[in-house]
Design an enzyme around this catalytic site. Structure first.
Site, PDB file in Angstrom:
ATOM      1  N   GLN A 105      15.255 -21.216  -7.593  1.00  0.00           N
ATOM      2  CA  GLN A 105      13.850 -21.152  -8.239  1.00  0.00           C
ATOM      3  C   GLN A 105      14.165 -21.019  -9.487  1.00  0.00           C
ATOM      4  O   GLN A 105      13.266 -21.913 -10.349  1.00  0.00           O
ATOM      5  CB  GLN A 105      13.154 -19.756  -7.719  1.00  0.00           C
ATOM      6  N   GLU A 106      15.111 -20.404  -9.856  1.00  0.00           N
ATOM      7  CA  GLU A 106      15.423 -20.306 -11.744  1.00  0.00           C
ATOM      8  C   GLU A 106      16.023 -21.513 -12.071  1.00  0.00           C
ATOM      9  O   GLU A 106      15.475 -22.028 -13.267  1.00  0.00           O
ATOM     10  CB  GLU A 106      16.508 -19.220 -12.003  1.00  0.00           C
ATOM     11  N   SER A 107      17.044 -22.274 -11.528  1.00  0.00           N
ATOM     12  CA  SER A 107      17.701 -23.650 -12.007  1.00  0.00           C
ATOM     13  C   SER A 107      17.617 -24.585 -11.076  1.00  0.00           C
ATOM     14  O   SER A 107      18.467 -25.538 -11.882  1.00  0.00           O
ATOM     15  CB  SER A 107      19.002 -22.987 -12.542  1.00  0.00           C
TER      16      SER A 107
END
Length: 384
Positions: free
Chosen positions: A214-216
């Protein structure tokens, strides 16, 4: 003798920056009450005595322009550790033009802003809606600089820039598949790190992998406009706090290790939530939207008679922190929040974790950090 100006703005555009200076309506000291046209509309003026000790030169010498406002989407708000808001961004551009930094003084309400103006504690007041505003000091040179700097298209440019920063395009990254090898049970090239660092914090390693995606999207070189870097999108200030050298922020293992240290801190912050599954939801929300905003939502939830330790009951209040009725409530300490992004963040991580649950924990893991095969690096569109 110079005169103090009390400037009143009867009506302005909804999205305009209401910058208020002591001499916004004059270029020199005057006794008469004449309407004056500025980039923000027509104002009326009357006068009383005051000195003009702190004007443009003194602001530039001090190296700081002070803006006062209230929290809101059109004024100023915290977004993942950075400040945004249309009026804030305009003031930031003005400060850059003057060669100074911008300091924001967030006030509770208009009465507090008015008091600061009268006391001369601030240089600029910015308001979210049209209204009557009072200026306490005369700054003709600063007003002149402002009028020469402002252009009609500036507001639209700032709004477009803000929209871009809030979009997924603001993060520079390659978008990899959320599952590297479904048949082989390999989520990513970094599974061995997820397994290693999730164990001490008692997280399922697949949940950590879901958060990382989700972050990267598993790009170790991902960088956001706000400065977040690496697999877990750690901010530079957070890296300093966690003991992660900024030169190592793109290192996959060190980035993941630092992120788990931060998750431990958040776990402790929400130690009053006994149920582990529930506490993890709050930790994820705080990782994205900030602990203070989550606590504001919890306070609203409790006030209305709901269980503040159940994410399902707090989630609506996270969303409501985008509404003036709620983010201006006296119980809310940290103002406006883009709650929809945080709610979506938690939901998508939980959904992706469920999709990963069928992946067995390997005995040896995969070779972490190696370059993806060409077939794995094709950019694809996923629901991020």
């Amino acid at each position: 003798m110079c005169k103090k100006m009390r400037t009143f703005v009867p009506q302005m555009s909804k999205y305009s920056l209401l910058l208020l200076f002591a001499a916004l309506s004059v270029a020199a000291c005057q006794e008469k009450k004449d309407p004056v046209t500025t980039p923000w509309g027509t104002v009326l003026q009357d006068t009383v005595e005051v000195s003009e000790d702190f004007d443009l030169a003194q602001i530039q010498s001090a190296g700081e322009l002070i803006m006062a406002t209230v929290s809101g989407p059109q004024t100023c708000y915290d977004y993942r550790g950075r400040q945004l808001g249309t009026q804030y961004m305009l003031c930031q551009l003005l400060a850059a033009k003057l060669g100074v930094s911008l300091r924001v003084d967030l006030c509770r309400d208009s009465a507090e802003i008015a008091a600061k103006l009268q006391a001369g504690d601030i240089d600029i007041a910015a308001w979210p809606t049209p209204g009557q505003l009072e200026v306490s000091k005369e700054k003709p040179l600063l007003a002149k600089e402002l009028k020469e700097w402002y252009k009609p298209n500036l507001l639209d440019e700032v709004k477009k820039e803000e929209s871009l920063l809030l979009s997924s395009h603001s993060v520079k990254r390659h978008v990899f598949s959320p599952m590297l090898d479904k048949r082989g049970g390999i989520i990513s090239h970094y599974d061995s790190y997820f397994i290693q660092y999730a164990r001490p914090i008692r997280w399922d390693w697949r949940l950590l992998a879901a958060q990382c995606y989700q972050e990267s999207t598993f790009d170790p070189k991902a960088t956001s406009w706000a400065g977040a870097r690496g697999l877990m999108q750690i901010m530079p200030g957070t890296a300093d706090h966690l003991g992660l050298a900024r030169a190592d922020m793109y290192d996959p293992e060190k980035n993941i290790a630092a992120a788990t240290r931060y998750l431990v801190e958040l776990e402790r912050t929400f130690s009053d939530i006994a149920e582990r599954q529930e506490r993890t939801n709050f930790v994820l929300a705080a990782y994205n939207g900030g602990t203070h905003h989550v606590r504001d939502a919890m306070a609203l939830c409790q006030r209305d008679g709901h269980n503040q330790r159940r994410w399902r009951e707090v989630e609506p209040y996270v969303l409501r922190l985008a509404e003036p009725k709620y983010y201006t409530d006296p119980i809310v300490k940290y103002g406006y929040m883009r709650g929809s992004e945080t709610v979506d963040y938690v939901r998508k991580i939980r959904q992706r974790h469920q999709s990963y649950m069928g992946v067995k924990t390997p005995h040896l893991g995969v070779q972490a950090g190696r370059h993806p095969r060409h077939s794995d690096t094709r950019k694809k569109k996923y629901d991020l």
